[in-house]
Design a protein around this motif. Structure first.
Motif, mmCIF file in Angstrom:
data_model
loop_
_atom_site.group_PDB
_atom_site.id
_atom_site.type_symbol
_atom_site.label_atom_id
_atom_site.label_comp_id
_atom_site.label_asym_id
_atom_site.label_seq_id
_atom_site.Cartn_x
_atom_site.Cartn_y
_atom_site.Cartn_z
ATOM 1 N N ASP A 7 -3.249 0.917 5.926
ATOM 2 C CA ASP A 7 -3.038 1.706 4.713
ATOM 3 C C ASP A 7 -3.897 1.244 3.540
ATOM 4 O O ASP A 7 -3.697 1.700 2.419
ATOM 5 C CB ASP A 7 -1.561 1.615 4.280
ATOM 6 C CG ASP A 7 -0.633 2.098 5.378
ATOM 7 O OD1 ASP A 7 -1.057 2.940 6.174
ATOM 8 O OD2 ASP A 7 0.521 1.626 5.426
ATOM 9 N N SER A 36 -6.469 1.533 1.132
ATOM 10 C CA SER A 36 -7.272 2.705 0.751
ATOM 11 C C SER A 36 -8.522 2.291 -0.021
ATOM 12 O O SER A 36 -8.588 1.204 -0.586
ATOM 13 C CB SER A 36 -6.428 3.641 -0.116
ATOM 14 O OG SER A 36 -6.127 2.982 -1.338
ATOM 15 N N SER A 53 1.157 5.642 -7.444
ATOM 16 C CA SER A 53 0.591 4.951 -6.281
ATOM 17 C C SER A 53 0.431 3.476 -6.621
ATOM 18 O O SER A 53 0.496 3.082 -7.785
ATOM 19 C CB SER A 53 -0.775 5.548 -5.935
ATOM 20 O OG SER A 53 -1.691 5.214 -6.966
ATOM 21 N N GLY A 82 5.633 3.341 -3.957
ATOM 22 C CA GLY A 82 5.776 4.593 -4.704
ATOM 23 C C GLY A 82 6.403 5.715 -3.909
ATOM 24 O O GLY A 82 6.915 6.665 -4.485
ATOM 25 N N ARG A 83 6.375 5.606 -2.560
ATOM 26 C CA ARG A 83 6.974 6.665 -1.738
ATOM 27 C C ARG A 83 8.444 6.816 -2.088
ATOM 28 O O ARG A 83 9.166 5.819 -2.136
ATOM 29 C CB ARG A 83 6.870 6.305 -0.253
ATOM 30 C CG ARG A 83 5.625 6.850 0.381
ATOM 31 C CD ARG A 83 5.715 6.630 1.880
ATOM 32 N NE ARG A 83 4.438 6.151 2.375
ATOM 33 C CZ ARG A 83 4.283 5.409 3.462
ATOM 34 N NH1 ARG A 83 5.320 5.052 4.171
ATOM 35 N NH2 ARG A 83 3.091 5.029 3.847
ATOM 36 N N ASN A 90 0.818 -1.220 0.000
ATOM 37 C CA ASN A 90 0.000 0.000 0.000
ATOM 38 C C ASN A 90 0.846 1.261 0.000
ATOM 39 O O ASN A 90 0.395 2.308 -0.422
ATOM 40 C CB ASN A 90 -0.908 0.060 1.233
ATOM 41 C CG ASN A 90 -1.656 -1.212 1.419
ATOM 42 O OD1 ASN A 90 -1.049 -2.220 1.768
ATOM 43 N ND2 ASN A 90 -2.938 -1.211 1.176
ATOM 44 N N SER A 91 2.067 1.165 0.518
ATOM 45 C CA SER A 91 2.879 2.389 0.522
ATOM 46 C C SER A 91 3.837 2.406 -0.659
ATOM 47 O O SER A 91 4.773 3.202 -0.696
ATOM 48 C CB SER A 91 3.622 2.536 1.843
ATOM 49 O OG SER A 91 4.405 1.409 2.090
ATOM 50 N N GLU A 118 -2.446 2.824 -8.974
ATOM 51 C CA GLU A 118 -2.080 3.253 -10.327
ATOM 52 C C GLU A 118 -1.192 2.196 -11.001
ATOM 53 O O GLU A 118 -1.359 1.875 -12.183
ATOM 54 C CB GLU A 118 -1.370 4.617 -10.240
ATOM 55 C CG GLU A 118 -0.898 5.197 -11.558
ATOM 56 C CD GLU A 118 -1.992 5.324 -12.615
ATOM 57 O OE1 GLU A 118 -3.171 5.442 -12.254
ATOM 58 O OE2 GLU A 118 -1.639 5.268 -13.825
#
Ligand code: 5AD
Ligand code: SF4
Length: 459
Positions: free
Chosen positions: A241, A243, A215, A207-208, A204-205, A218
């Motif tokens: 997380d 979403s 994301s 791309g950070r 879920n995290s 995406e």
């Protein structure tokens, strides 16, 4: 004339991430070594290890003990330990196992050829447990017949749940650029691949910290847009997380399989807080409800820990309550195991082993009823299976998985391995389903249809 390649044997312990890492190991060493499945002929024997629980570490130490005899018979064979135990123990492993030549940590995979070269030059026993800022990933050709692929999309974890050793042994979270992931999946699909599982400790995290902000939903949309990819999966998703955008992907993206692994760990809000999970039982159940609204067919699996420090009988009852309310389709469950460096290992009120054992048995009982009920709900329906091979438990039968990740066994010919077929589910057991192949000789008339609609096709 080219010198023939030497033989490499890899023994992998632990999660899918370790399986993917072992594939990287084989690719990194490919110019000098070819894989063998016979340890007794190996020139290089590597053990890729897991440190998540004490038991995982004990298995590695026990294998190392057993390998003394092989090393005595074949002293020219190099023996290396990599992965999470290597990262955790480092130099200490060389002391514990005098017949061990190399220790390389979780970030050492790509430096292994250099480490081997140095070992050859010096004849010394070596350790490499440095962390690296960048981790290259290698993409190899599709192994003959392989229709499933694990694709690592991120490494490490920044969550520091208080029981978990992963952030210490795998380092901080880093995402892999989307373009590289897309290129790897595109190559696999163009070579006939059917199913891709995206791997990360907390997808879920994803791309950070990447220059191009992409994301996780995406990324899924971009991968689902390829023609030809029949099944897309991912693991693992942190409940905190998860979403709305990601949940909606289950309704919107046809290749995305109707299954989510959503580790809850415990049911009591007090225990969840002390685990530093960042959600309550209510938050979790609200997400489960929402997932089932968005995608009524979704199967939900989880991980559970019993006997976390300070877990009372009432806390444990909360776990059973949550399990029933979530009606998990399947679960992995573990006794809490104190890990070095983690906060929970220092907590007072460690739960006695006998209490953990008793709670684990009660939890197993509840989950087995839930798993059976989940399997029974599928009886009478027609479902798509990706055939993985022959079943070890069900003599001579083919085995595969539904899109929901339920295991199904049925009679059929070896030619179906690696293919998508339709089956009529006939029987439910606790850990698997029995089925009959649909349609003509191989159920072939259903193959074309199943590519257009991955959900349900009448028999
Ligand atoms: N003790 C027991 N189980 C653990 N897990 C992680 N750390 C521990 C530990 N110290 C379990 C969690 C996680 C799964 C991969 O392993 O349930 O989701
Ligand atoms: Fe461990 Fe928590 Fe990270 Fe999962 S999210 S790998 S349990 S620290």
């Amino acid at each position: 004339m080219r010198t023939p390649k030497k033989k490499l044997y890899i023994r992998t312990y632990g999660c899918q991430m370790n399986v993917a890492d072992s594939e990287q190991l084989a690719l990194v060493l490919d110019s000098d070594y070819e894989l063998t499945d016979r340890p007794e002929e190996a020139d290089l024997y590597l053990i890729n290890t897991c440190a998540i629980r004490r038991k995982s570490v004990e298995k590695v130490l026990s294998l190392l003990g057993r390998l003394k005899a092989l090393k005595r018979r074949r002293p020219e064979m190099l023996l290396g330990v990599g992965g999470c135990v290597a990262q955790q123990e480092g130099q200490q492993l060389l002391r514990q196992a005098p017949h061990l030549d190399l220790v390389f940590g979780t970030h050492g995979i790509y430096r292994l050829p250099d480490l081997l070269a140095k070992q050859r030059q010096t004849g010394r026993r070596l350790v490499d447990t440095a962390f690296a800022a960048e981790m290259p990933y290698l993409c190899g050709p599709r192994p003959a017949g392989a229709v499933q692929k694990l694709v690592t999309i991120m490494q490490g974890c920044d969550n520091y749940c208080t029981y978990c050793v992963v952030p210490y042994v795998r380092g901080p979270e880093r995402s892999r650029p989307a373009a590289d992931i897309i290129a790897e999946v595109a190559a696999f699909v163009s070579q006939g691949g059917q199913e891709v599982t995206l791997l990360g400790q907390n997808v879920n995290s994803y791309g950070r910290g990447l220059p191009e902000a992409v994301s996780f939903p995406e990324l899924l949309r971009r991968l689902a847009a390829f023609g030809g990819l029949a099944r897309l999966r991912f693991t693992t998703s942190h409940p905190r997380d998860l979403s709305e955008d990601l949940m909606n992907c289950f309704a919107e993206l046809p290749p995305l399989c109707e299954h989510i692994h959503l580790p809850v760990q415990a049911g009591s809000d007090g225990v969840l807080a002390r685990m530093r999970r960042g959600y309550t039982q209510k938050d979790y159940l609200t997400k489960v409800e929402r997932l089932r609204q968005v995608c009524p067919d979704i199967a939900i699996s989880t991980d559970l820990i019993v006997g976390f420090p300070g877990e009372s009988e009432a806390d444990f009852q909360e776990t059973l309550t949550l399990m029933r309310a979530a009606a998990f389709d399947s679960a992995f469950y573990f006794k809490y195991s104190p890990r070095p460096q983690t906060e929970a290992a220092t907590y007072a009120e460690q739960v006695p082993e006998a209490v953990k054992t008793e709670r684990l048995a009660r939890l197993k009982e509840v989950q087995e009823q839930l798993s059976l009920a989940s399997n029974q709900r599928l009886v009478g329906g027609v479902r798509e299976v990706l055939v993985e091979g022959f079943s070890k438990q069900h003599n001579g039968q083919l085995t595969g998985r539904l899109r929901s990740n339920h295991v199904v066994n049925f009679d059929g010919p070896a030619e179906l391995i690696g293919r998508l077929v339709q089956v009529h589910v006939t029987t439910a057991h606790r850990h698997s389903l029995g089925a009959l192949l649909c349609g003509g000789q191989f159920g072939d008339q259903f193959l074309a249809a199943s590519r257009q609609d991955h959900r349900r096709i009448p028999c």
